[in-house]
Write an enzyme that holds these catalytic residues in place. Structure first.
Site, PDB file in Angstrom:
ATOM      1  N   SER A   1      83.950 -41.220  -1.713  1.00 33.00           N
ATOM      2  CA  SER A   1      83.549 -40.009  -2.429  1.00 33.00           C
ATOM      3  C   SER A   1      83.879 -40.226  -3.897  1.00 33.00           C
ATOM      4  O   SER A   1      85.042 -40.437  -4.247  1.00 33.00           O
ATOM      5  CB  SER A   1      84.291 -38.786  -1.902  1.00 33.00           C
ATOM      6  OG  SER A   1      84.050 -37.675  -2.742  1.00 33.00           O
ATOM      7  N   ARG A   2      82.859 -40.214  -4.738  1.00 33.00           N
ATOM      8  CA  ARG A   2      83.098 -40.491  -6.156  1.00 33.00           C
ATOM      9  C   ARG A   2      83.652 -39.279  -6.887  1.00 33.00           C
ATOM     10  O   ARG A   2      83.984 -39.358  -8.061  1.00 33.00           O
ATOM     11  CB  ARG A   2      81.809 -40.994  -6.817  1.00 33.00           C
ATOM     12  CG  ARG A   2      81.358 -42.306  -6.217  1.00 33.00           C
ATOM     13  CD  ARG A   2      80.201 -42.958  -6.953  1.00 33.00           C
ATOM     14  NE  ARG A   2      79.809 -44.171  -6.238  1.00 33.00           N
ATOM     15  CZ  ARG A   2      78.788 -44.255  -5.397  1.00 33.00           C
ATOM     16  NH1 ARG A   2      78.054 -43.183  -5.162  1.00 33.00           N
ATOM     17  NH2 ARG A   2      78.501 -45.375  -4.787  1.00 33.00           N
ATOM     18  N   VAL A   3      83.743 -38.155  -6.192  1.00 34.46           N
ATOM     19  CA  VAL A   3      84.422 -36.988  -6.758  1.00 34.46           C
ATOM     20  C   VAL A   3      85.903 -37.057  -6.422  1.00 34.46           C
ATOM     21  O   VAL A   3      86.773 -36.708  -7.211  1.00 34.46           O
ATOM     22  CB  VAL A   3      83.785 -35.684  -6.243  1.00 34.46           C
ATOM     23  CG1 VAL A   3      84.596 -34.472  -6.660  1.00 34.46           C
ATOM     24  CG2 VAL A   3      82.361 -35.561  -6.762  1.00 34.46           C
TER      25      VAL A   3
ATOM     26  N   ASP B   1      76.668 -39.261  -4.983  1.00 34.22           N
ATOM     27  CA  ASP B   1      78.048 -39.364  -5.494  1.00 34.22           C
ATOM     28  C   ASP B   1      78.994 -39.929  -4.437  1.00 34.22           C
ATOM     29  O   ASP B   1      80.187 -39.653  -4.462  1.00 34.22           O
ATOM     30  CB  ASP B   1      78.553 -37.970  -5.915  1.00 34.22           C
ATOM     31  CG  ASP B   1      77.619 -37.297  -6.892  1.00 34.22           C
ATOM     32  OD1 ASP B   1      77.207 -37.973  -7.839  1.00 34.22           O
ATOM     33  OD2 ASP B   1      77.293 -36.115  -6.703  1.00 34.22           O
TER      34      ASP B   1
END
Length: 519
Positions: free
Chosen positions: A378-380, A353
């Site tokens: 950070s894909r969050v 992620d």
């Protein structure tokens, strides 16, 4: 004569039926820790088998190489199966009887492992005695489905300003740490473990560090460092060092995931660090070639992607119905000359992620940690940040991106206008404020205060070289004179208006009481 031959055949068949248990196998070939076995018609993948060297022994003794040797089935073929040998491969010979156990490979899990160093099979390697645990988890298992998961929304603080502010990690996330050798990848992972000590006992994650193919001396130093900082109380180390067989190096990350899943299923949070999956891939390639699997791109077997994806997919944030526990994965990948487009790095980048990319040039310039903000993501994102961190870190990436651009432009220009010079000076000070010494993680409330001062111009009169000194003295000053600021930010996870006003006042007081720090 024909009658005699027929009778002899019947006697042999009767002898085989009485002497050999049903559905057993026979070793056809053995070498390099792999055995080819004929028979075992109802065998299944990852099932344990027992090589009958000294008679019957129960499965619980699988980790003891004192009698029979055990193996794990990894190849199912038309007429035979191929097995990796877990114990003393020298004790296995052609013609030996092999008995299926009916059980997949499992390891002991639970509270008894806390503070211990174990092998991928669950045997202790720290000299502190055997582990008393009745609970066992399968090393390989299917990951939780989408319906059983919830979105990642709770931060996992690393204690590193550059990461917590710009590349936040959430509990249940898979965040890759990638970079060349000796750029500080393991240091980030260890600082993250140490920083969990600042979390409240009720929410502190259990940390599992998996050493794959690492020097034993490095792992020993790491364990000693964690003990010294009081972090081994909530840490488990799974060690498959450079001298371990390829089979154990292959199993180690899955063992770490199995241990972490135990705590996740109890409704608790766990963090597992795989150091590193590059060496894990090499061990798997070695095993695959011995198992006669065809090599593909860059000589790795085609299922290396599936191997790492089924490992990392086990990281999850569970739904409330499932207890709400989480397993966060921090895999580490070593690159060659910064080549993140190589086969294994791109595989793992596409599974995770986001990634924290550490650059050799930045490391050589003295930047610690050497995070390349442009290649890190950070894909969050801010979903895994506290409100306090969101408030202070919103402008950092933009400011740094502008600074990097102007810094490159500055090489070709001698005369700079006042505005450009101001931006470059601000960028230099912001970069200096994000530097951090190894083994010195900061609780998020102290990070928030330090970044607030940097982003709001309080460093404008501080020499770049003295920015770390400014930060150290500022945090000590607030700890002594206005500790309530830290307590308020920690409690509310936010910088309330009243807290911000108090913080501004303390920053002004600090400036007037430390004139030597300012130009």
């Amino acid at each position: 004569m024909q009658h005699f031959i027929e009778q002899f055949k019947k006697e042999i068949e009767g002898f085989k039926a009485t002497e050999r248990p049903k559905d057993t196998g026979v070793v056809l070939r053995v070498g390099d820790g792999v055995a080819e076995i004929e028979g075992l018609r109802s065998a299944r993948m990852s099932e344990m088998v027992r090589f009958e060297t000294t008679g019957n022994k129960p499965l619980k003794d699988a980790v003891e190489v004192k009698g029979d040797v055990f193996g794990v089935i990894l190849n199912l073929e038309e007429e035979s199966v191929r097995v990796i040998i877990l114990g003393d491969a020298g004790a296995v010979a052609e013609g030996m009887t092999v008995i299926p156990t009916g059980e997949v490979l499992s390891i002991p899990v639970g509270e008894a492992l806390l503070g211990r160093v174990v092998s991928p099979l669950g045997e202790t390697v720290d000299g502190l005695g055997a582990i008393q645990s009745t609970k066992r988890n399968a090393i390989e298992r299917e990951a939780f489905g989408v319906i059983e998961r919830s979105s990642v929304n709770t931060p996992l603080h690393t204690g590193i300003k550059a990461i917590d502010s710009m590349i936040p990690i959430g509990r249940g996330q898979r965040e890759l740490i990638i970079g060349d050798r000796y750029t500080g990848k393991t240091t980030i992972a260890i600082d993250t473990i140490i920083n969990q000590k600042s979390e409240p006992d009720a929410t502190r994650p259990i940390c599992i560090y998996v050493a794959v193919g690492q020097k034993e001396s490095k792992t020993a130093r790491l364990v000693a460092s964690l003990k010294e900082r009081g972090a081994m109380d909530y840490t488990i180390v799974v060690d498959a060092g450079a001298s371990s067989p390829a089979a154990l190096q292959y199993l180690a990350p899955f063992a770490g995931a199995a241990i972490g899943e135990y705590f996740m299923e109890q409704g608790r949070d766990a963090l597992v660090i795989y150091d590193d999956l590059s060496k894990h891939a090499v061990a798997y390639r070695q095993l695959s070639l011995l198992l006669r699997r065809p090599p593909g791109r860059e000589a790795y077997p085609g299922d290396i992607f599936y191997l790492h994806s089924r490992l990392l997919e086990r990281a999850a944030k569970l739904s409330k119905e499932k207890g709400g526990g989480s397993l966060t994965a921090l895999p580490i990948i070593e690159t060659q000359e910064g080549d993140i487009s190589a086969y294994i790095p791109t595989n793992v980048i596409s599974i995770t992620d986001g990634q924290i990319f550490l650059e050799t040039d930045l490391f050589n310039k003295g930047m610690r940690p050497a995070v390349n903000v442009g290649n890190s993501v950070s894909r969050v994102g801010s979903a895994a940040q506290t409100k306090a961190m969101k408030k202070v870190s919103g402008r950092i990436k933009l400011e740094l991106a502008q600074f990097r651009e102007l810094e490159a432009f500055m090489q070709f220009s001698q005369d700079l206008d006042a505005d450009t010079k101001k931006r470059i000076d601000g960028g230099e000070r912001l970069t200096a404020s994000l530097r951090q010494r190894n083994g010195m993680p900061l609780p998020f409330e102290k990070q928030a205060v330090a970044i607030y001062a940097a982003i709001n111009g309080y460093l404008a009169k501080v020499a770049v070289a003295r920015v770390p000194e400014y930060e150290e003295k500022l945090l000590a000053f607030i700890e002594s004179n206005a500790k309530a600021i830290f307590e308020s930010i920690e409690r509310a996870r936010d910088i309330a208006q009243q807290t911000e006003e108090e913080l501004k006042m303390q920053l002004q007081k600090f400036e007037s009481s430390h004139p030597d720090l300012f130009n």
